[in-house]
Write a protein that holds these residues in place. Structure first.
Motif, PDB file in Angstrom:
ATOM      1  N   ILE A 517       5.923   6.990  -8.121  1.00  0.00           N
ATOM      2  CA  ILE A 517       5.714   6.869  -6.561  1.00  0.00           C
ATOM      3  C   ILE A 517       5.314   5.526  -6.272  1.00  0.00           C
ATOM      4  O   ILE A 517       4.036   5.296  -7.173  1.00  0.00           O
ATOM      5  CB  ILE A 517       4.462   7.996  -6.618  1.00  0.00           C
ATOM      6  N   ILE A 518       5.707   4.918  -5.391  1.00  0.00           N
ATOM      7  CA  ILE A 518       5.035   3.513  -5.215  1.00  0.00           C
ATOM      8  C   ILE A 518       4.456   3.616  -3.550  1.00  0.00           C
ATOM      9  O   ILE A 518       5.232   4.045  -2.843  1.00  0.00           O
ATOM     10  CB  ILE A 518       6.212   2.536  -5.312  1.00  0.00           C
ATOM     11  N   GLU A 519       3.170   3.477  -3.656  1.00  0.00           N
ATOM     12  CA  GLU A 519       2.705   3.475  -2.287  1.00  0.00           C
ATOM     13  C   GLU A 519       2.026   2.087  -1.987  1.00  0.00           C
ATOM     14  O   GLU A 519       1.439   1.476  -2.740  1.00  0.00           O
ATOM     15  CB  GLU A 519       1.482   4.566  -2.336  1.00  0.00           C
ATOM     16  N   ASP A 520       1.797   1.764  -0.737  1.00  0.00           N
ATOM     17  CA  ASP A 520       0.971   0.880  -0.153  1.00  0.00           C
ATOM     18  C   ASP A 520       0.270   1.020   1.159  1.00  0.00           C
ATOM     19  O   ASP A 520       0.656   2.133   1.934  1.00  0.00           O
ATOM     20  CB  ASP A 520       2.094  -0.438   0.403  1.00  0.00           C
ATOM     21  N   ASN A 521      -1.007   0.286   1.698  1.00  0.00           N
ATOM     22  CA  ASN A 521      -1.804   0.619   2.665  1.00  0.00           C
ATOM     23  C   ASN A 521      -1.085  -0.305   3.734  1.00  0.00           C
ATOM     24  O   ASN A 521      -1.777  -0.684   4.844  1.00  0.00           O
ATOM     25  CB  ASN A 521      -3.098   0.453   2.329  1.00  0.00           C
ATOM     26  N   GLY A 522       0.004  -0.634   3.751  1.00  0.00           N
ATOM     27  CA  GLY A 522       0.724  -1.664   4.911  1.00  0.00           C
ATOM     28  C   GLY A 522       0.814  -1.125   6.236  1.00  0.00           C
ATOM     29  O   GLY A 522       0.522  -0.110   6.391  1.00  0.00           O
TER      30      GLY A 522
END
Length: 571
Positions: A517-522
């Motif tokens: 799982i790869i997440e970002d706040n972009g």
């Protein structure tokens, strides 16, 4: 003789018309019977008489099939599936009925019907030990909820995904619980309270009592249109237990008292409701009997009226009607035959074209990957090794000149030249190691990802956190390299396109399944607005994951970041 023949023909056509009218009446009678059995089955199911319900559903389904009413057939199939699925004692396989409903939804291209079917498939394959199949159907259902009219169903899907992961994947379960509660705008107050209670139970089982109390407190202050006492009883009981676990016995006692008051009030209310429902049921049953009797009388009157009307028009329209039926049916038969042949040919061509396109896409992705790798190696050779070799050439020329004139210390010049040769050797070796993902080959996938995250984070533009679970043993080397390249490319996309300040890479291996799982706040993006042939390389990544027999899902909202979930089976 001609007059006799015409009379004979008219008599035959009159008989034909009567048969058609009789058939029409019989069709209407069958439709009434089918609906009668369906309603009877619903009542039996409500009364927990499941064998009777099943038999009546089957009778209704058979009649609807004879009448070829597709919507009613689909409705019966779904009801039978849910009845068998909920009852172990029926000893029937429910899946064929769900398959028929799903086929109907596909033919109708109705997103709501498809959503119902996919959710039922997820329930059918529900298995907390092996969640892959059930999870895949929930993800397909999530794709459908991207349309505005179905977005409210995201709440229940994320809630089910949370429960699916609770036993063996608590971190992922927590992720989906938070996803569910992030959709407050789509929930009613009753749904919101229910989700707070469910999340608190999960936290309590994780022994996170203070967090569970926080969720229950949020639920406590919400005002409900109905079932307020019922929910209050549950909330007070859970709060009392949580306070007891953390040793706050004063608050535990306070909520036990509230629990007892709510329970007593609820029992009195339920008793009054039960009495009211019994009276209502009696009055309804009485009215139903009267309505049924009235309906039968009206049906008899209507039948007689129709028969008289049919006889009135027989003499007028017999010849024209019979001739038209024959001509139209013959033409219709020819047209259907031609259309069937054309559709079959078109479908064959479509399948061939699709196969060719898929083959070309795969080949293009492989060629593109090879070209990128060659270009990178060429740049490494030019930028790193080229300058060293140029310097080395100058040193050899100096050695040649110095042998004759002896201006520089010969041994010192030899040492410098030897150092340059060593440096060139090391650069060639480093390029070779990079080609085979040296860090991965020597230390493994997890170390390579952690080193990559540390290097990127050290620039102070974005902080990348790596979380791992179950990666105690190394995977097959080529698989590790492929997975690292996928993670590397997705991380590059975050840096280039997301404008994010934080990102996380969650890698877990459990039960022969690698979950990433790869997440970002972009800034997020719209998946359907991407050009898959260029840009962020999503198409190339999907091709590689498909080759590994894995699944690739994107959940992104504009302004709220992105989540990419990858599941790859590991032998």
């Amino acid at each position: 003789m001609i007059t006799k023949y015409l009379k004979h023909l008219i008599v035959k056509l009159q008989i034909l018309f009567l048969l058609i009218c009789s058939f029409s009446y019989a069709q209407e009678s069958k439709l009434d019977s089918a609906y009668f059995y369906y309603k009877k089955a619903k009542q039996f199911n409500h009364d927990n008489k499941h064998f009777n319900a099943y038999n009546n559903y089957i009778k209704s389904l058979d009649l609807y099939k004879k009448l070829n009413t597709e919507d009613s057939i689909a409705k019966c199939n779904l009801e039978i599936f849910e009845l068998i699925k909920s009852q172990n004692n029926l000893n029937k396989n429910p899946k064929p009925y769900l398959d028929n409903y799903y086929k109907f939804a596909l033919e109708k291209k109705d997103s709501f019907f498809l959503l119902k079917a996919l959710n039922r498939y997820a329930e059918y394959y529900w298995n907390s030990k092996n969640i892959k199949q059930s999870k895949s159907y929930y993800f397909k259902a999530l794709e459908l909820t991207k349309s505005n009219n179905l977005s409210k169903y995201k709440v229940s899907i994320y809630g089910n995904l949370a429960y699916l992961h609770v036993i063996n994947y608590p971190d992922t379960a927590a992720y989906y619980f938070k996803k569910t509660l992030g959709l407050k705008k789509l929930m009613t107050n009753n749904q919101l309270v229910g989700n707070y209670i469910n999340y608190s139970l999960f936290l309590k089982n994780q022994k996170k009592y203070n967090e569970a109390i926080s969720q229950l407190k949020k639920a406590e202050v919400i005002t409900l249109d109905k079932y307020q006492l019922k929910y209050n009883k549950i909330i007070y009981g859970k709060l009392a237990n949580c306070y007891k676990e953390i040793g706050d016995y004063k608050k535990a006692y306070k909520y036990y008292e509230k629990y007892n008051i709510a329970r007593d009030s609820l029992n009195n209310t339920e008793q009054n409701i039960a009495i009211s429902e019994l009276d209502k049921k009696y009055q309804t049953e009485k009215k139903d009997k009267e309505n049924l009797k009235l309906k039968q009388v009206n049906k008899e009157i209507e039948t007689k009226r129709k028969q008289n009307l049919q006889l009135l028009f027989i003499a007028i329209i017999t010849i024209v009607f019979g001739t038209l039926i024959y001509i139209l049916s013959f033409k219709n038969s020819l047209r259907k035959r031609k259309l069937a042949e054309q559709e079959k040919e078109i479908e064959t061509q479509k399948n061939l074209t699709l196969l060719k396109e898929q083959e070309l896409t795969t080949i293009n992705a492989m060629v593109d990957g090879q070209e990128k790798e060659r270009k990178r190696i060429a740049e490494d050779l030019h930028d790193n090794l080229g300058s060293v070799l140029a310097t080395l050439k100058l040193h050899f020329e100096n050695l040649k000149l110095n042998r004759e004139k002896q201006k520089i210390n010969q041994e010192e010049l030899f040492n410098k030249t030897e150092n340059l040769i060593d440096e060139a050797y090391l650069k060639v070796r480093r390029i070779a190691h990079a080609k085979n993902a040296g860090v991965i080959a020597n230390q493994g996938l997890l170390v390579a990802v952690q080193m990559m995250a540390e290097k990127i984070s050290s620039a102070d533009k974005i902080l990348i956190e790596v979380v791992d679970y179950g990666l105690n043993k190394r995977l097959e080397n080529s698989l590790e390299i492929t997975i690292f390249r996928i993670i590397q490319e997705l991380t590059t996309n975050i840096i280039k396109h997301a404008n994010a300040t934080k990102a996380s890479i969650n890698i877990s291996l459990y039960d022969n399944n690698l979950n990433i799982i790869i997440e970002d706040n972009g800034k997020g993006f719209k998946m359907n607005a991407l050009n898959l042939n260029d840009g962020m390389g999503i198409n190339s990544i999907q091709t590689r994951i498909t080759h590994l027999k894995g699944s690739f899902n994107v959940d992104s909202t504009i302004g709220k970041g992105s989540s990419i979930i990858i599941d790859i089976p590991v032998a």
